[in-house]
Design an enzyme around this catalytic site. Structure first.
Site, PDB file in Angstrom:
ATOM      1  N   CYS A 117      42.051  27.818  94.371  1.00 39.16           N
ATOM      2  CA  CYS A 117      43.409  27.409  94.887  1.00 39.16           C
ATOM      3  C   CYS A 117      44.183  27.147  93.628  1.00 39.16           C
ATOM      4  O   CYS A 117      44.640  28.148  93.032  1.00 39.16           O
ATOM      5  CB  CYS A 117      43.412  26.051  95.757  1.00 39.16           C
ATOM      6  SG  CYS A 117      44.972  25.930  96.551  1.00 39.16           S
ATOM      7  N   HIS A 140      39.975  27.832  99.950  1.00 41.16           N
ATOM      8  CA  HIS A 140      39.160  26.765  99.381  1.00 41.16           C
ATOM      9  C   HIS A 140      37.703  27.166 100.140  1.00 41.16           C
ATOM     10  O   HIS A 140      37.341  26.682 101.075  1.00 41.16           O
ATOM     11  CB  HIS A 140      39.420  25.400  99.966  1.00 41.16           C
ATOM     12  CG  HIS A 140      40.614  24.895  99.173  1.00 41.16           C
ATOM     13  ND1 HIS A 140      40.496  24.345  98.078  1.00 41.16           N
ATOM     14  CD2 HIS A 140      41.894  24.893  99.663  1.00 41.16           C
ATOM     15  CE1 HIS A 140      41.607  23.815  97.551  1.00 41.16           C
ATOM     16  NE2 HIS A 140      42.478  24.274  98.394  1.00 41.16           N
ATOM     17  N   GLU A 167      34.791  26.064  99.808  1.00 42.15           N
ATOM     18  CA  GLU A 167      33.947  24.825  99.768  1.00 42.15           C
ATOM     19  C   GLU A 167      33.961  24.642 101.037  1.00 42.15           C
ATOM     20  O   GLU A 167      33.001  23.848 101.293  1.00 42.15           O
ATOM     21  CB  GLU A 167      34.409  24.155  98.415  1.00 42.15           C
ATOM     22  CG  GLU A 167      35.689  23.396  98.652  1.00 42.15           C
ATOM     23  CD  GLU A 167      36.848  24.221  98.055  1.00 42.15           C
ATOM     24  OE1 GLU A 167      36.762  25.144  98.029  1.00 42.15           O
ATOM     25  OE2 GLU A 167      37.972  23.358  97.524  1.00 42.15           O
TER      26      GLU A 167
HETATM   27  N1  GLN Z   1      49.351  22.893  94.172  1.00 47.46           N
HETATM   28  C1  GLN Z   1      48.968  24.403  94.552  1.00 47.46           C
HETATM   29  C2  GLN Z   1      50.120  24.657  95.741  1.00 47.46           C
HETATM   30  O1  GLN Z   1      50.384  23.947  96.484  1.00 47.46           O
HETATM   31  C3  GLN Z   1      47.622  24.473  94.824  1.00 47.46           C
HETATM   32  C4  GLN Z   1      47.155  23.415  96.023  1.00 47.46           C
HETATM   33  C5  GLN Z   1      45.569  23.168  95.889  1.00 47.46           C
HETATM   34  O2  GLN Z   1      44.974  23.649  94.872  1.00 47.46           O
HETATM   35  N2  GLN Z   1      45.140  22.944  97.076  1.00 47.46           N
HETATM   36  O3  GLN Z   1      49.857  25.927  95.788  1.00 47.46           O
END
Ligand code: GLN
Length: 556
Positions: free
Chosen positions: A391, A515, A517
């Site tokens: 992410c 994600h 995970e």
């Molecule tokens: N802050 C980034 C976004 O909003 C990544 C979010 C995250 O890593 N969960 O796109």
């Protein structure tokens, strides 16, 4: 059973409920104990689900700070929930929905909305019965389709916030046949200075439970060691349970071994007897042993993987930690997960990363520590160190590449630097309009199309994958041609959103906008994490000077 018509619940379905409360103090591992019970019942052939009750007023965990509360876990339906739900999903190997996390915010909001809509026909709306009815309704609904539903009440008995829940569970038990309900109280057994196991705190918390009309059927004592016979007898006598209903849950080096300990104690058999499920259970010799085999598998090799983040606590990245562990199990590796503070990395990174075998840059929000993350990514890219970006880690890999390979000075994510001359990460045009209305986060499970012949294709063994998301920003489409011309491959996409990136000339450089995970399980490790571990192992084999490390073993 009067509730049948009121709640739309059909008691004849004969579902079973295990209610789990905590005594003495929080942080005892009540959730892990509860999830372990669930695992054992699942091994015996039952469909098990869970409900986590969080007595706080937040509607969900989406707004909670990981510093204080640990990770925000994301469910397939996009629910942002307490990290305990992650433990349930991992232990039960199931996918749950937001309905499995009951919070005071959700309960009160529902009741207040009904009141505003005039649903209560002029009645005074009260905690009893309206709030307690809503709690019971939610618990019953979440249990639909399961044989056994584990219901864990967060916090400790005696907390003001927990009172309506305990009252609701009392009513619930009153409305059900006794063989359908089992109350389990998980409590602390401390040692006195002279090494004696002390039961008084347990006696007090059970007294507290009984004063609100709840009598535990089973007491699980969390203690450094197994409970001594005389400790069990004392608890049994003063808490009014049979000695055979007092179980130990001693400290173990790995939480995944708790189901094994609890099974050796015979807690599952006791529960099945009480719930009158023993007759339906698979015979002891014919149960699912995959968990036991998985968590006791030999792990001969050792690797160290750095987790570069800003929240200095393990709980803030618990799913990443666990996913690394799962990948370690799958590849026969004991993974030493090292914490590296991203703010320390902005300068002089080499000393901290020099001796690690791989690097993970996890998700996050806000600019603090991002320069350090970018440095860590540069280090991995330039030195052929296996890298996995999740992410925000994926987004920072794009930023690093734009800055240092394409030479776009000051390239950044528009989230973190509004004035960047090169917003390589930005809101999509259609999101910008939505942003004015708020609530633009892209949440939950979405499918990604995977390009055949890429590393991602190799990892997933498929031309698509469905993983969970929690982000707002995207790779800016205007920069894609330039990034690709310089060697970055977007091997996974979802419409016009870039989902997976990789660098084909690097041993393992992979970023995912999603994600992975959150879908990793001990028995089913997540492909990007397994890939990382395999890359780490082959690097260890090749790197001169590390021949003394044991050869690759295990295998998956
Ligand atoms: N802050 C980034 C976004 O909003 C990544 C979010 C995250 O890593 N969960 O796109």
């Amino acid at each position: 059973m009067p509730t049948g018509t009121e709640t739309g619940y059909d008691p004849s379905l004969g579902r079973k409920f295990v209610f789990v409360t905590g005594g003495v103090m929080s942080g005892l591992g009540k959730g892990i104990t509860a999830a372990s019970i669930g695992r054992l019942l699942a091994n015996a052939g039952f469909d098990v689900t869970a409900v986590k009750i969080d007595p706080y007023l937040n509607v969900d965990a989406g707004t909670m700070n990981p510093f204080q509360h640990g990770e925000v876990y994301v469910l397939k339906d996009g629910g942002e929930v307490d990290l305990d739900l992650g433990n349930y999903e991992r232990f039960l190997d199931t996918d749950m929905t937001s309905d499995h996390n009951v919070t005071t915010g959700k309960v009160y909001r529902e009741v207040i909305e009904k009141e505003r809509a005039g649903d209560y026909l002029g009645k005074t709306v009260q905690i009893i019965p309206h709030i307690t009815d809503e709690i019971k309704r939610r618990v019953r609904e979440a249990a639909v389709g399961s044989d056994v539903c584990i219901v864990e009440v967060g916090g400790t008995v005696g907390d003001i916030e927990g009172m309506p829940y305990l009252e609701a569970l009392r009513q619930f038990a009153h409305e059900e046949d006794s063989e359908n309900i089992l109350f389990t109280h998980v409590t602390l057994i401390p040692y006195s200075k002279n090494g004696e196991q002390k039961t008084k705190p347990t006696q007090h918390s059970v007294k507290e439970l009984r004063s609100i009309g709840l009598q535990p059927d089973v007491i699980v004592g969390r203690c450094e060691d197994p409970l001594e016979e005389k400790t069990r007898e004392k608890i049994a006598l003063f808490c009014d349970v049979p000695t055979g209903a007092v179980f130990s849950n001693p400290d173990v080096p790995d939480i995944y071994r708790v189901p094994l300990v609890v099974e050796d104690e015979g807690l599952d058999e006791y529960m099945m007897d009480h719930l009158e499920l023993a007759g339906e259970a698979l015979p002891a010799g014919g149960r699912d042993t995959a968990w036991r085999e998985t968590v006791t598998r030999e792990r001969d090799d050792e690797t160290s993987v750095a987790l570069v983040g800003k929240y200095g606590m393990e709980d803030a990245y618990i799913s990443v930690h666990e996913a690394l562990k799962h990948a370690g199990i799958a590849t026969g590796v004991d993974v030493d997960r090292r914490w590296v503070h991203s703010e320390d990395l902005a300068e002089g990174h080499d000393s901290q990363l020099a001796d690690v075998d791989g690097v993970v840059v996890p998700g996050g929000f806000g600019s603090r520590g991002t320069e350090g993350k970018i440095e860590a990514i540069r280090y991995c890219r330039e030195n052929d160190v296996p890298f996995l970006g999740l992410c925000l880690g994926f987004q920072m890999a794009v930023v690093e590449f734009a800055r240092n390979v394409l030479g776009f000075e000051g390239a950044h994510s528009a989230e973190l630097d509004e004035d960047t001359p090169h917003p390589v990460i930005d809101l999509l045009p259609e999101q910008r309009e939505l942003d004015d209305m708020g609530g633009t986060m892209r949440l939950g499970a979405h499918a990604t199309d995977i390009e055949p012949g890429t590393l991602a294709h190799d990892l997933y063994g498929d031309t698509s994958c469905t993983e969970r998301h929690r982000h707002r920003y995207e790779v800016n489409l205007e920069y894609i041609d330039g990034l690709e011309a310089a060697g970055m491959v977007f091997s996974g996409v979802s419409g016009n959103r870039m989902e997976i990136l990789e660098l084909p000339d690097h041993p393992y450089f992979l970023g995912t906008q999603f994600h992975p995970e959150f879908r990793s399980r001990p028995t089913r490790a997540s492909p990007p994490f397994v890939g990382l571990m395999e890359a780490v192992l082959s690097r260890q084999e090749e790197t001169p000077g590390v021949e003394e490390r044991p050869a690759v073993g295990g295998g998956n």
